[in-house]
Design a protein around this motif. Structure first.
Motif, PDB file in Angstrom:
ATOM      1  N   ILE A 143      -6.486   4.341   5.074  1.00  0.00           N
ATOM      2  CA  ILE A 143      -7.321   4.575   3.890  1.00  0.00           C
ATOM      3  C   ILE A 143      -6.955   3.602   2.780  1.00  0.00           C
ATOM      4  CG2 ILE A 143      -7.839   6.222   2.042  1.00  0.00           C
ATOM      5  CD1 ILE A 143      -9.236   6.917   4.646  1.00  0.00           C
ATOM      6  N   ASN A 144      -5.654   3.331   2.643  1.00  0.00           N
ATOM      7  CA  ASN A 144      -5.176   2.445   1.572  1.00  0.00           C
ATOM      8  C   ASN A 144      -5.105   0.980   1.993  1.00  0.00           C
ATOM      9  OD1 ASN A 144      -4.773   4.537  -0.310  1.00  0.00           O
ATOM     10  ND2 ASN A 144      -2.780   5.025   0.577  1.00  0.00           N
ATOM     11  N   ASN A 145      -5.497   0.690   3.237  1.00  0.00           N
ATOM     12  CA  ASN A 145      -5.398  -0.665   3.772  1.00  0.00           C
ATOM     13  C   ASN A 145      -3.974  -1.210   3.600  1.00  0.00           C
ATOM     14  OD1 ASN A 145      -6.220  -3.065   4.974  1.00  0.00           O
ATOM     15  ND2 ASN A 145      -6.937  -3.960   3.038  1.00  0.00           N
ATOM     16  N   SER A 146      -2.994  -0.379   4.026  1.00  0.00           N
ATOM     17  CA  SER A 146      -1.594  -0.741   3.812  1.00  0.00           C
ATOM     18  C   SER A 146      -0.747  -0.499   5.071  1.00  0.00           C
ATOM     19  CB  SER A 146      -1.021   0.070   2.647  1.00  0.00           C
ATOM     20  OG  SER A 146      -1.073   1.462   2.915  1.00  0.00           O
ATOM     21  N   VAL A 147      -1.313  -0.778   6.233  1.00  0.00           N
ATOM     22  CA  VAL A 147      -0.545  -0.620   7.471  1.00  0.00           C
ATOM     23  C   VAL A 147       0.594  -1.644   7.461  1.00  0.00           C
ATOM     24  CG1 VAL A 147      -0.626  -0.701   9.984  1.00  0.00           C
ATOM     25  CG2 VAL A 147      -2.609   0.167   8.702  1.00  0.00           C
ATOM     26  N   PRO A 148       1.846  -1.195   7.607  1.00  0.00           N
ATOM     27  CA  PRO A 148       2.991  -2.116   7.504  1.00  0.00           C
ATOM     28  C   PRO A 148       2.983  -3.197   8.585  1.00  0.00           C
ATOM     29  CG  PRO A 148       3.706   0.181   7.405  1.00  0.00           C
ATOM     30  CD  PRO A 148       2.273   0.198   7.828  1.00  0.00           C
ATOM     31  N   GLU A 149       3.592  -4.324   8.274  1.00  0.00           N
ATOM     32  CA  GLU A 149       3.672  -5.421   9.240  1.00  0.00           C
ATOM     33  C   GLU A 149       4.477  -5.045  10.470  1.00  0.00           C
ATOM     34  OE1 GLU A 149       5.131  -8.902   7.337  1.00  0.00           O
ATOM     35  OE2 GLU A 149       3.412  -9.108   5.974  1.00  0.00           O
ATOM     36  N   THR A 150       5.351  -4.039  10.313  1.00  0.00           N
ATOM     37  CA  THR A 150       6.172  -3.596  11.442  1.00  0.00           C
ATOM     38  C   THR A 150       5.459  -2.594  12.341  1.00  0.00           C
ATOM     39  OG1 THR A 150       7.130  -1.896  10.000  1.00  0.00           O
ATOM     40  CG2 THR A 150       8.331  -3.977  10.188  1.00  0.00           C
TER      41      THR A 150
END
Length: 335
Positions: A143-150
């Motif tokens: 929803i926040n477009n913040s999926v971590p790079e890991t």
């Protein structure tokens, strides 16, 4: 008014009324709720039951958005254990792109039905072992477009990206749910009509506020208003909350003893069914508002979601009208 009011509608089925007409009553209610000044309108998710018609909140939400112009519409809620968080995020991003600033994404932990419907909903799904917290965390990252790079899905987006993201709410009735909502920085709605334990409510509100001071705390309550206290008490009757307790430690709230017994049998576990007195706030509009005021002061409630558990569509509609912000403004109750 120091707090807002919303409505939860489960699209209850009345004997002799078709499913088409049942859902049309939900459409009629949301139009009136908008006219009467309610802040938001939520629809629920229940499966394989003839008691309510609301089985697909995201579909019903889209229809209700198209039939209204200003009131917030949302799920109360999507039962996340059955679905891909990615697909849920996509669904609500589409809705929020079509109607920016009007979409609520309420998420529930319960199955929304008996074990047979849960098995059918999860048919063919590979269980990767993630728990509810992981699923909800991933959903909020989408929803926040913040999926971590890991993350294994780093770089993924739930498209289309809406101009205003949907507001996420965790629906629950426990201290653990309050803590999870606070940890994730999302709004929390405590379902008092599912859990009438005053100590649990007190601790849940305290926990949420302590861990997320700026969050929105909603209390969902069962209410019945009428022109006289006697009439409201008659409508409230002696309604019960039915719970099934499984040997594994799980406990769920069902609508009838028959449903609870069926759930226990389908679970394959030893079980026990118990009835508890339902916590229903009933009386005249003045009396109901006084009770809401007290809960607001006691627990710092930002908003109440009203659920009216009476079988008559006309009496439900009248209760919502009597408690609506515009109606109560007219009789000079709200300051």
């Amino acid at each position: 008014m120091s707090y807002k009011l919303g409505i939860l509608d489960q699209s209850p089925v009345t004997e002799g009324v078709s499913n088409f007409d049942t859902l049309q009553k939900t459409v009629d209610l949301v139009k009136k709720a908008e006219k009467w000044g309610y802040e938001r309108f939520w629809v629920s998710e229940h499966h394989n039951t003839d008691l309510v018609a609301g089985s697909s909140p995201e579909v019903l939400v889209s229809y209700l958005l198209a039939k209204t112009s200003s009131i917030r519409i949302g799920s109360g809620g999507v039962m996340l254990q059955h679905y891909s968080p990615y697909k849920v995020a996509e669904n609500f991003h589409v809705l929020s792109t079509l109607e920016p600033g009007r979409v609520d994404l309420g998420i529930g932990k319960a199955p929304g039905g008996l074990p047979l419907s849960t098995k059918a909903l999860q048919y063919g799904r590979v269980d990767t072992g993630e728990d509810f917290k992981e699923r909800l965390t991933f959903l909020q990252q989408l929803i926040n477009n913040s999926v971590p790079e890991t993350h294994e899905f780093a770089g993924i987006k739930a498209t289309p990206t809406p101009p205003t993201k949907p507001e996420t709410y965790l629906l629950g009735a426990s201290v653990d749910s309050a803590k999870l909502a606070a940890d994730l920085g999302i709004s929390f709605a405590f379902a008092q009509f599912f859990n009438s334990d005053k100590e649990v409510l007190k601790e849940a509100a305290k926990t949420y506020r302590a861990n997320y001071p700026g969050g929105t705390f909603i209390l969902s309550v069962a209410v019945i208003a009428a022109q006289t206290e006697e009439e409201a008490k008659r409508l409230a009757g002696k309604q019960k909350i039915v719970k099934v307790f499984l040997a594994s430690g799980r406990k769920l709230t069902l609508q009838t003893v028959e449903q609870a017994e069926k759930f226990g049998k389908e679970s394959g576990e030893a079980y026990e069914v118990k009835e508890f007195d339902a916590e229903i706030i009933s009386g005249t509009p003045e009396q109901v508002k006084s009770s809401l005021d007290e809960l607001h002061e006691l627990h710092g409630v930002d908003e109440f979601i009203l659920h009216t558990p009476v079988p008559s569509p006309e009496e439900r509609l009248r209760s919502f009208k009597l408690l609506s912000p515009k109606y109560i403004d007219q009789i000079a109750i709200y300051s």
